[in-house]
Design a protein around this motif. Sequence first.
Motif, PDB file in Angstrom:
ATOM      1  N   GLN A   5       3.348  18.009 102.605  1.00  0.00           N
ATOM      2  CA  GLN A   5       3.406  18.028 104.062  1.00  0.00           C
ATOM      3  C   GLN A   5       2.641  16.837 104.616  1.00  0.00           C
ATOM      4  OE1 GLN A   5       1.722  21.460 106.018  1.00  0.00           O
ATOM      5  NE2 GLN A   5       2.979  21.186 107.832  1.00  0.00           N
ATOM      6  N   ARG A   6       3.228  16.145 105.572  1.00  0.00           N
ATOM      7  CA  ARG A   6       2.636  14.930 106.120  1.00  0.00           C
ATOM      8  C   ARG A   6       2.652  14.958 107.648  1.00  0.00           C
ATOM      9  NH1 ARG A   6       2.762  10.434 102.120  1.00  0.00           N
ATOM     10  NH2 ARG A   6       3.292  11.421 100.131  1.00  0.00           N
ATOM     11  N   PHE A   7       1.726  14.194 108.221  1.00  0.00           N
ATOM     12  CA  PHE A   7       1.553  14.151 109.676  1.00  0.00           C
ATOM     13  C   PHE A   7       1.359  12.711 110.123  1.00  0.00           C
ATOM     14  CE2 PHE A   7      -1.917  14.272 113.027  1.00  0.00           C
ATOM     15  CZ  PHE A   7      -1.066  14.489 114.093  1.00  0.00           C
ATOM     16  N   TRP A   8       2.011  12.357 111.222  1.00  0.00           N
ATOM     17  CA  TRP A   8       1.842  11.048 111.843  1.00  0.00           C
ATOM     18  C   TRP A   8       1.603  11.235 113.340  1.00  0.00           C
ATOM     19  CZ3 TRP A   8       5.581  12.364 108.364  1.00  0.00           C
ATOM     20  CH2 TRP A   8       5.687  11.599 107.191  1.00  0.00           C
ATOM     21  N   LYS A   9       0.741  10.375 113.899  1.00  0.00           N
ATOM     22  CA  LYS A   9       0.449  10.423 115.337  1.00  0.00           C
ATOM     23  C   LYS A   9       0.827   9.084 115.958  1.00  0.00           C
ATOM     24  CE  LYS A   9      -3.493  12.236 116.636  1.00  0.00           C
ATOM     25  NZ  LYS A   9      -4.944  12.384 116.972  1.00  0.00           N
ATOM     26  N   SER A  10       1.371   9.137 117.175  1.00  0.00           N
ATOM     27  CA  SER A  10       1.788   7.917 117.865  1.00  0.00           C
ATOM     28  C   SER A  10       0.588   7.082 118.279  1.00  0.00           C
ATOM     29  CB  SER A  10       2.618   8.264 119.102  1.00  0.00           C
ATOM     30  OG  SER A  10       1.809   8.927 120.065  1.00  0.00           O
ATOM     31  N   ASP A  11       0.844   5.806 118.574  1.00  0.00           N
ATOM     32  CA  ASP A  11      -0.228   4.884 118.962  1.00  0.00           C
ATOM     33  C   ASP A  11      -0.962   5.357 120.204  1.00  0.00           C
ATOM     34  OD1 ASP A  11       2.583   4.054 119.734  1.00  0.00           O
ATOM     35  OD2 ASP A  11       1.460   2.930 121.229  1.00  0.00           O
ATOM     36  N   ALA A  12      -0.280   6.051 121.102  1.00  0.00           N
ATOM     37  CA  ALA A  12      -0.921   6.564 122.311  1.00  0.00           C
ATOM     38  C   ALA A  12      -1.584   7.919 122.073  1.00  0.00           C
ATOM     39  CB  ALA A  12       0.098   6.681 123.437  1.00  0.00           C
ATOM     40  N   GLY A  13      -1.367   8.503 120.901  1.00  0.00           N
ATOM     41  CA  GLY A  13      -1.973   9.787 120.574  1.00  0.00           C
ATOM     42  C   GLY A  13      -1.320  10.979 121.244  1.00  0.00           C
ATOM     43  N   ASP A  14      -0.154  10.773 121.863  1.00  0.00           N
ATOM     44  CA  ASP A  14       0.467  11.853 122.621  1.00  0.00           C
ATOM     45  C   ASP A  14       1.680  12.473 121.933  1.00  0.00           C
ATOM     46  OD1 ASP A  14       2.011   9.561 122.873  1.00  0.00           O
ATOM     47  OD2 ASP A  14       2.555   9.960 124.967  1.00  0.00           O
ATOM     48  N   LYS A  15       2.070  11.932 120.777  1.00  0.00           N
ATOM     49  CA  LYS A  15       3.220  12.469 120.061  1.00  0.00           C
ATOM     50  C   LYS A  15       2.896  12.571 118.582  1.00  0.00           C
ATOM     51  CE  LYS A  15       6.560  10.431 123.302  1.00  0.00           C
ATOM     52  NZ  LYS A  15       7.740   9.542 123.467  1.00  0.00           N
ATOM     53  N   GLY A  16       3.464  13.576 117.941  1.00  0.00           N
ATOM     54  CA  GLY A  16       3.198  13.769 116.520  1.00  0.00           C
ATOM     55  C   GLY A  16       4.446  14.178 115.770  1.00  0.00           C
ATOM     56  N   ILE A  17       4.449  13.854 114.487  1.00  0.00           N
ATOM     57  CA  ILE A  17       5.535  14.227 113.584  1.00  0.00           C
ATOM     58  C   ILE A  17       4.921  14.919 112.373  1.00  0.00           C
ATOM     59  CG2 ILE A  17       7.413  13.420 112.100  1.00  0.00           C
ATOM     60  CD1 ILE A  17       7.539  10.876 113.824  1.00  0.00           C
ATOM     61  N   THR A  18       5.499  16.025 111.961  1.00  0.00           N
ATOM     62  CA  THR A  18       5.158  16.604 110.659  1.00  0.00           C
ATOM     63  C   THR A  18       6.452  16.856 109.906  1.00  0.00           C
ATOM     64  OG1 THR A  18       5.192  18.900 111.452  1.00  0.00           O
ATOM     65  CG2 THR A  18       3.066  17.756 111.442  1.00  0.00           C
ATOM     66  N   ALA A  19       6.354  16.775 108.590  1.00  0.00           N
ATOM     67  CA  ALA A  19       7.494  17.107 107.745  1.00  0.00           C
ATOM     68  C   ALA A  19       6.980  17.660 106.434  1.00  0.00           C
ATOM     69  CB  ALA A  19       8.365  15.873 107.501  1.00  0.00           C
ATOM     70  N   LEU A  20       7.729  18.608 105.886  1.00  0.00           N
ATOM     71  CA  LEU A  20       7.398  19.205 104.606  1.00  0.00           C
ATOM     72  C   LEU A  20       8.508  18.894 103.616  1.00  0.00           C
ATOM     73  CD1 LEU A  20       5.572  21.127 102.912  1.00  0.00           C
ATOM     74  CD2 LEU A  20       7.069  22.982 103.669  1.00  0.00           C
ATOM     75  N   PHE A  21       8.137  18.244 102.514  1.00  0.00           N
ATOM     76  CA  PHE A  21       9.086  17.832 101.490  1.00  0.00           C
ATOM     77  C   PHE A  21       8.886  18.654 100.216  1.00  0.00           C
ATOM     78  CE2 PHE A  21       7.979  14.298 104.193  1.00  0.00           C
ATOM     79  CZ  PHE A  21       9.158  13.601 104.413  1.00  0.00           C
TER      80      PHE A  21
END
Length: 355
Positions: free
Chosen positions: A133-149
């Motif tokens: 499972q991984r997480f990424w945050k946008s440069d502005a800190g207002d959006k995020g992505i998670t995905a489970l592989f």
Amino acid sequence: MNKKHKRYGKRTIGYTKMIAGTAALAVLLTACGGGKAVENKEKTGSTGQQQATASTNSSAEQQPGSTATSKVQPEALAQEMLNGNFSGIYQRFSDPFKEDITEKEFSEMSASFIAGVKSFTPGYVSLLNGGDQRFWKSDAGDKGITALFDPSGTIFQMAITHLETHPDTDKIKTKIAYELPLRGDWYIFWGGNNEMENAHYSFAAQRYAYDIIRVVDQYSFKGDPLKNESYYAFGQNILAPADGTVVSVVNDIADNVPVGVMNEKHPEGNVVVIDHGGEYSYLAHLKKGSATVKPGDKVKTGDVIGLLGNSGNSSEPHLHFQVSDGADLFKSQAINIQWKNNLDPIKGMTVTVKP
């Protein structure tokens, strides 16, 4: 915990366990939660921010604007989103996910989501029970992505979310410095100041709570995953995190059997609440009958107060730990914890506390 929802936190993405390395999926264990992890629509959260979660399908349709169709690797997912490679990401979805949304819908949702984003910064990588499972945050800190592989790179869960923030309370720390109420190596399953790192964050009463499990060789259990005794955390000593006075104890709630079945009627399960001088620690989901203290008892930092269990609204043996400004979990507000030794635990981190 939110009484209306009868669960800890509004999100139940958790982790999904791969059994014996197969592609078969058992959505069993989500600390302080449970149930379906993803939805195929945009929704408005409690603060009015939009959250879009994808668990997707239908026949693959090549979409205008997709710059490539190659299947993406886990570490490259966020960049491929920015590149517009929605088709390549979609090809990675598991078949069950492809039953919930078409490639066209996913592409349109994703294109809208990345508008205005210049970059995504990688966050936690959680390798647990056969999942990645991984997480990424946008440069502005207002959006995020998670995905489970899964081990082959198939995406079983994915969420794209507008992150809510609470900077006013984030910066307020407890007056007391607390110790982790455990000894040895412990894995932070939920913890952090956004809802993708911490499923509790959306609720003021639990905003700075932690769910903590024990992991050995990237697994939280060995043997039958439906038995509490198979989990490395089950039965471990729970300790007082600071000096204080016990104000309440629940000790008679049965541990959930089999693992994955949760008790929403008694969401905290067995719990010990300690008054540390106007700050109250909650140690929840203890093993039935294991509490060693009673109301009025004085405790010192490190005293054993019970054993880790799987009681209440818990989908696997773990400790729910938080500090609040009142003795009633539902009527109080969680406080961001000041930790001893400059500890700053977040999801995906293993914390070692020496005996």
